[in-house]
Structure formats: C-alpha cells, structure tokens
Design a protein around this motif. Structure first.
Motif, PDB file in Angstrom:
ATOM      1  N   GLN A 106     -29.207 -26.465 -31.659  1.00  0.00           N
ATOM      2  CA  GLN A 106     -29.040 -26.600 -32.950  1.00  0.00           C
ATOM      3  C   GLN A 106     -27.984 -25.664 -33.567  1.00  0.00           C
ATOM      4  OE1 GLN A 106     -31.359 -28.977 -34.565  1.00  0.00           O
ATOM      5  NE2 GLN A 106     -29.632 -28.639 -36.016  1.00  0.00           N
ATOM      6  N   ALA A 107     -27.899 -24.660 -32.985  1.00  0.00           N
ATOM      7  CA  ALA A 107     -26.911 -23.658 -33.488  1.00  0.00           C
ATOM      8  C   ALA A 107     -25.520 -24.093 -33.254  1.00  0.00           C
ATOM      9  CB  ALA A 107     -27.121 -22.224 -33.104  1.00  0.00           C
ATOM     10  N   LEU A 108     -25.452 -24.590 -32.096  1.00  0.00           N
ATOM     11  CA  LEU A 108     -24.193 -25.300 -31.531  1.00  0.00           C
ATOM     12  C   LEU A 108     -23.726 -26.583 -32.554  1.00  0.00           C
ATOM     13  CD1 LEU A 108     -21.932 -25.563 -29.367  1.00  0.00           C
ATOM     14  CD2 LEU A 108     -23.572 -26.919 -28.045  1.00  0.00           C
ATOM     15  N   GLU A 109     -24.750 -27.508 -32.761  1.00  0.00           N
ATOM     16  CA  GLU A 109     -24.534 -28.578 -33.480  1.00  0.00           C
ATOM     17  C   GLU A 109     -24.063 -28.023 -34.976  1.00  0.00           C
ATOM     18  OE1 GLU A 109     -24.886 -32.621 -33.162  1.00  0.00           O
ATOM     19  OE2 GLU A 109     -26.376 -31.697 -32.126  1.00  0.00           O
ATOM     20  N   ASN A 110     -24.619 -26.939 -35.477  1.00  0.00           N
ATOM     21  CA  ASN A 110     -24.473 -26.631 -36.883  1.00  0.00           C
ATOM     22  C   ASN A 110     -23.114 -25.665 -37.042  1.00  0.00           C
ATOM     23  OD1 ASN A 110     -26.676 -27.745 -37.496  1.00  0.00           O
ATOM     24  ND2 ASN A 110     -28.106 -25.908 -37.622  1.00  0.00           N
ATOM     25  N   GLN A 111     -22.653 -25.688 -35.866  1.00  0.00           N
ATOM     26  CA  GLN A 111     -21.277 -24.635 -35.726  1.00  0.00           C
ATOM     27  C   GLN A 111     -21.431 -23.374 -36.292  1.00  0.00           C
ATOM     28  OE1 GLN A 111     -17.546 -26.869 -36.419  1.00  0.00           O
ATOM     29  NE2 GLN A 111     -18.572 -28.431 -37.262  1.00  0.00           N
ATOM     30  N   GLU A 112     -22.511 -22.681 -35.830  1.00  0.00           N
ATOM     31  CA  GLU A 112     -22.821 -21.532 -36.166  1.00  0.00           C
ATOM     32  C   GLU A 112     -22.351 -20.362 -35.179  1.00  0.00           C
ATOM     33  OE1 GLU A 112     -27.040 -21.581 -36.690  1.00  0.00           O
ATOM     34  OE2 GLU A 112     -27.127 -23.102 -38.278  1.00  0.00           O
ATOM     35  N   LEU A 113     -21.943 -20.642 -33.845  1.00  0.00           N
ATOM     36  CA  LEU A 113     -21.809 -19.871 -32.823  1.00  0.00           C
ATOM     37  C   LEU A 113     -20.197 -19.620 -32.831  1.00  0.00           C
ATOM     38  CD1 LEU A 113     -24.132 -21.373 -30.369  1.00  0.00           C
ATOM     39  CD2 LEU A 113     -24.447 -19.377 -31.634  1.00  0.00           C
ATOM     40  N   ARG A 114     -19.696 -18.432 -32.325  1.00  0.00           N
ATOM     41  CA  ARG A 114     -18.485 -18.175 -31.937  1.00  0.00           C
ATOM     42  C   ARG A 114     -18.229 -18.043 -30.580  1.00  0.00           C
ATOM     43  NH1 ARG A 114     -17.633 -19.574 -36.140  1.00  0.00           N
ATOM     44  NH2 ARG A 114     -16.722 -18.723 -38.113  1.00  0.00           N
ATOM     45  N   LEU A 115     -19.211 -17.516 -29.936  1.00  0.00           N
ATOM     46  CA  LEU A 115     -19.226 -17.606 -28.402  1.00  0.00           C
ATOM     47  C   LEU A 115     -20.248 -18.354 -27.933  1.00  0.00           C
ATOM     48  CD1 LEU A 115     -18.116 -13.923 -28.536  1.00  0.00           C
ATOM     49  CD2 LEU A 115     -16.960 -15.232 -26.897  1.00  0.00           C
ATOM     50  N   LEU A 116     -20.193 -19.239 -26.950  1.00  0.00           N
ATOM     51  CA  LEU A 116     -21.226 -19.811 -26.189  1.00  0.00           C
ATOM     52  C   LEU A 116     -21.047 -19.466 -24.539  1.00  0.00           C
ATOM     53  CD1 LEU A 116     -23.878 -21.746 -26.008  1.00  0.00           C
ATOM     54  CD2 LEU A 116     -22.279 -23.517 -25.872  1.00  0.00           C
ATOM     55  N   TYR A 117     -22.068 -18.781 -24.096  1.00  0.00           N
ATOM     56  CA  TYR A 117     -22.052 -18.383 -22.543  1.00  0.00           C
ATOM     57  C   TYR A 117     -22.859 -19.562 -21.699  1.00  0.00           C
ATOM     58  CZ  TYR A 117     -19.899 -13.660 -23.302  1.00  0.00           C
ATOM     59  OH  TYR A 117     -19.163 -12.858 -23.613  1.00  0.00           O
ATOM     60  N   LEU A 118     -22.166 -19.920 -20.683  1.00  0.00           N
ATOM     61  CA  LEU A 118     -22.971 -20.904 -19.786  1.00  0.00           C
ATOM     62  C   LEU A 118     -22.248 -21.079 -18.661  1.00  0.00           C
ATOM     63  CD1 LEU A 118     -22.046 -24.314 -21.772  1.00  0.00           C
ATOM     64  CD2 LEU A 118     -20.613 -22.472 -21.326  1.00  0.00           C
ATOM     65  N   SER A 119     -22.956 -21.556 -17.366  1.00  0.00           N
ATOM     66  CA  SER A 119     -22.567 -21.707 -16.179  1.00  0.00           C
ATOM     67  C   SER A 119     -21.777 -22.879 -15.982  1.00  0.00           C
ATOM     68  CB  SER A 119     -23.686 -21.788 -15.414  1.00  0.00           C
ATOM     69  OG  SER A 119     -24.503 -23.077 -15.544  1.00  0.00           O
TER      70      SER A 119
END
Length: 484
Positions: A106-119
């Motif tokens: 949801q935070a990703l969808e709402n463009q609230e993040l600057r950094l997203l960590y994932l494999s």
C-alpha cells in the motif's frame, strides 16, 4: 547531480541524518556519481560505509530506489536503522505476515517510500512486479547490494540473479518517455572476472568503477594446521580463552556444524548461540542484539551472519572450517577490526594430505560433487527445454528448470527477452556447461592455494582480487607467513 540538489544540500542532509561532517573517501565521489544518474560498480572493503552511498541519494530524490539484497537479516538490519531515524524505507520478503506485506504494498502504491529492500525472487514475483511496472511510479535507480552474491549464487543456488539484467529495459517500457533507471552494484569483494560478470549480467552502461583495495593493516591473518577433529576444537578454545571477553565470531560451513559447536561451547560455560538461515526473523534479531550489545561474547554462525551488521569492536574472527571461496573468506575476516584497532583472523585447516584428518577434504569434495551433479542435471535438461518459453512454465515442468536456464545464460547460450521470458540459441550446446563447471572448480581451488601459500597472505589476496600494483613487493609483516 540533479538540478534541485546542490552539493551543499547533500552535506547538510548527511550531517542531519547520520551526524557526520565529512564523507570517508570515496563515499563523496560515489554519492555524486549516483546523483548524476550514472551506472556504477563499487568494490569497497567491509566496513567502508557502502550503505550510506546509496541511501543518501535515495533520500534526497523524489521517487523510489529499489535495493536488491540477498539476505532477510541484511534487509532487516538496514531498514530498521533507517526506520529508527524516521526515514521512508520498507522491505518485502517471504517471511512477512500478510498484514505487513499489505501495508508495504500500500505504501508502495501511494508512493510513500524512498527505499524498498527486496530479494531478486521477490522483485520478480507477480504482485510486486505488477506494482513496480505502473507508469506513475517513478523509479530512481536499482541498487544491487552484496553484488558478489550474483556471481557466487546466480548459477545454481539463486537463479533469479541471472534475470536481473532484463529488469531495467523492461521497467523502462512501462515508464514515461525519457525516464532513466541507473544501476549501481556494491560489494566488498569482486576479482576482475567477477566484476566482468556483474557488469555483463546487469547490462551496466559505461559504469564508473570505484575499486578500493581490501588491504587492512590492522587485520592479522593466520592459518593453522590441526591434526585431529578434537585438536581443532582445542586450538579454537585456546585462541578464544587468550582473548578473554573480547568480542568475536566463529564461522562454520553448515547449520548442523553450528548447532553442534554452540552446544559444545555451552558445555564449557560459554553463553553462545548458533546463527543460521533456518532461524525465524525474531530469533535472528535477538541473537544479533545480544552480540551487538556485548551480552554475548561471540556467535557461532554460517555465512548468513554479518552482512550489513555494523559492530566496530570485533577483535577476532575464527574460521572453524575454511570457506569454499576466497570472496567469502575476505568478507568474513573483514568483519574484524572495523574500528581500525588490531584484530586477529584465525583459520583452522586439516593437515594437507587429509589422511589423518579428512574433515576439510570431505567437505570440499561434497560441495564439488553437489555442484557437478547440478551441472549434469542441467546438461540433461538442455535438449528438452523449448527454444522460447517462460520461467514459470519451465520450473513447473522440470524440477531443475530454472537452474538450467540460469546456467545456459551463464554459458552465453540464452538471452532474457524480459525477466520472465527467454530465447535459447538454436545452437545451444550442453558441452558449454562442462566448461562452466570446470571454471567453478578452478575458483574453489584458489581458496586451497591461499591456505597453503608460503608468501605474504595479504599479497596473495591483493593479487587474487586484481590489485596487482598494491601487491607488488608487499610483505605485510602481520600475517603468519610474514611473521615466520
């Protein structure tokens, strides 16, 4: 640099978030390069402050930076540190609860993040990829953290790494015209061959290279022969007893070895724990905190421990068994002495013939046999794989299907049209996999050469990692060979 960000803004943000006045060389140059939107390959020794080099540019820009990271523990540590500073960072991995996952998406969808960590595997999962491909979601850059894992694991253990080169061109197709997604690959260890592999797989475009020698004057390297399994434990115990209360790490090669050794230490009054990838997120976090705070003197761990964990006062590192690869070794010993004060790194090995103490020989042979078996399975599969197809269908039809595709890509017999669809060369030859297997065996032999060399150990390491100029005539004076 972006039009809206001056170098003064960068310095002010650095001071405000991390409290430092000045960057350590070459942090400033790397940050500048990333802000200018250039591809980069960064080889910076353990403890060199790599994460700040991509976190700061990400926080200074609008939009999202994707950080592709190999281990859950590593992601959790970095994201927790950012969240403790109230910074907009999140992570996605398979161990999250459905509620945590929904919240992050949801935070990703709402463009609230600057950094997203994932494999790599999470990045290429359908729900995540679908959201990242939305035209309105601005992606500033891709960061591959611990990029040596692409080389070490990409062929057989984590085949998703081999598809990462198709990520940028495919994402750009869904973004507004003129969009750019620069890529920066960070690692503490990559020899010239590994650097080439990383650049080729990620399809880096004229990358700016920052290659810093791994040599550490305060790190004393020592390799000792032990003649029996009992002798190995006694030698280690004596080494730790001589460093009473000093913080350290004991590295083992398997989960079982770790648990047996931790129990053995417990029987001798040491409050230590085995740390490995099979523990829950909470268990790992508790072990890390206990060690970081000094409650636990040392942890018995597999290679899953240490990446991204910052403890400056580690005074010693023991390799109870030697690693398979030189790149693993230099990563792990590099966790000692980050504060610049002396630290000792001891590696215990069976006597060279393996007649009296065959532990290391058997372990080495087990890994070589396992690898050869995977290559042979892939060879048999090659002819059965359709010329065009998608990963999901191949994985469903063939047990080792995704590994076979990764190996074909490694042997330059296959291209990824996007991260999910491949095109196999009509002339695909399974014999190319035999050459690939031989190369991997040679890479493992380099570790054995290091363990048995009589030359300065740091000189050997510098040569092996391509720092020939720095290695020339070096006698470090603080490894076991120089001291002799």
């Amino acid at each position: 640099m972006t039009e809206t960000t001056s170098w003064n803004d960068v310095r002010i943000a650095f001071k405000k978030i991390w409290g430092y006045d000045n960057f350590r060389p070459p942090q400033g140059e790397i940050i500048r390069s990333i802000l200018e939107g250039r591809d980069a390959l960064i080889v910076l020794p353990t403890g060199g402050g790599k994460s700040i080099c991509f976190q700061l540019p990400a926080l200074l820009q609008t939009g999202l930076t994707l950080v592709i990271s190999p281990l859950v523990a590593l992601m959790e540590n970095q994201v927790q540190e950012l969240r403790d500073r109230n910074l907009p960072a999140a992570l996605l991995h398979s161990q999250l609860t459905p509620q945590q996952r929904r919240h992050t998406l949801q935070a990703l969808e709402n463009q609230e993040l600057r950094l997203l960590y994932l494999s790599p595997e999470t990045l290429l999962s359908a729900p995540v990829w679908e959201r990242l491909s939305q035209p309105h979601l601005k992606i500033n850059g891709l960061i591959l953290d611990e990029a040596h894992c692409l080389v070490q694991w990409g062929d057989t253990f984590r085949p998703a790494y081999r598809r990462l080169g198709a990520v940028r061109p495919t994402l750009l197709k869904s973004k507004p015209p003129g969009s750019q997604i620069p890529i920066a690959a960070f690692t503490a260890t990559a020899d010239p061959s590994a650097q080439d592999t990383i650049s080729q797989v990620l399809q880096l475009q004229h990358p700016q290279a920052f290659l810093i020698s791994p040599y550490r004057q305060n790190l004393n390297l020592d390799v000792q022969i032990v003649w029996t399994p009992r002798g190995r434990r006694q030698k280690m115990l004596q080494f730790i007893q001589a460093r009473n209360r000093q913080s350290g790490l004991v590295y083992v090669r398997s989960r079982r070895d770790g648990e047996e050794l931790a129990q053995w230490f417990g029987e001798r009054g040491y409050a230590t724990t085995a740390y490995h990838a099979g523990l829950s997120s909470q268990e790992r976090r508790e072990i890390e905190q206990s060690w970081l705070s000094g409650k636990t003197q040392f942890v018995v761990c597999t290679c899953a421990f240490g990446m991204g964990i910052n403890k400056p006062d580690v005074r010693w590192v023991v390799h109870f068994q030697p690693p398979q690869l030189l790149s693993e070794y230099i990563q792990e010993v590099g966790r000692g002495g980050r504060d610049g004060k002396p630290a000792d790194a001891l590696t215990l090995i069976s006597e060279p013939t393996g007649w009296l103490n065959s532990e290391d020989k058997q372990k080495r042979q087990f890994f070589v046999d396992q690898m050869r078996s995977q290559y042979q399975d892939a060879q048999r599969l090659v002819k059965k794989l359709p010329e065009h197809g998608n990963v999901a269908a191949v994985s469903q039809q063939f047990r080792q299907g995704e590994v076979a595709l990764a190996l074909l890509h490694s042997a330059e017999q296959l291209e990824w049209q996007d991260p999910f669809h491949y095109h196999k060369h009509p002339s695909s030859d399974s014999r190319a996999l035999v050459n690939l297997s031989s190369h991997q065996v040679q890479v493992q032999k380099l570790m054995t050469q290091y363990l048995t060399t009589r030359q300065c150990r740091w000189q050997f390491l510098l040569k092996a990692f391509g720092f020939k100029k720095e290695a020339m005539g070096l006698k470090c004076g603080h490894c076991d060979n120089c001291r002799k």
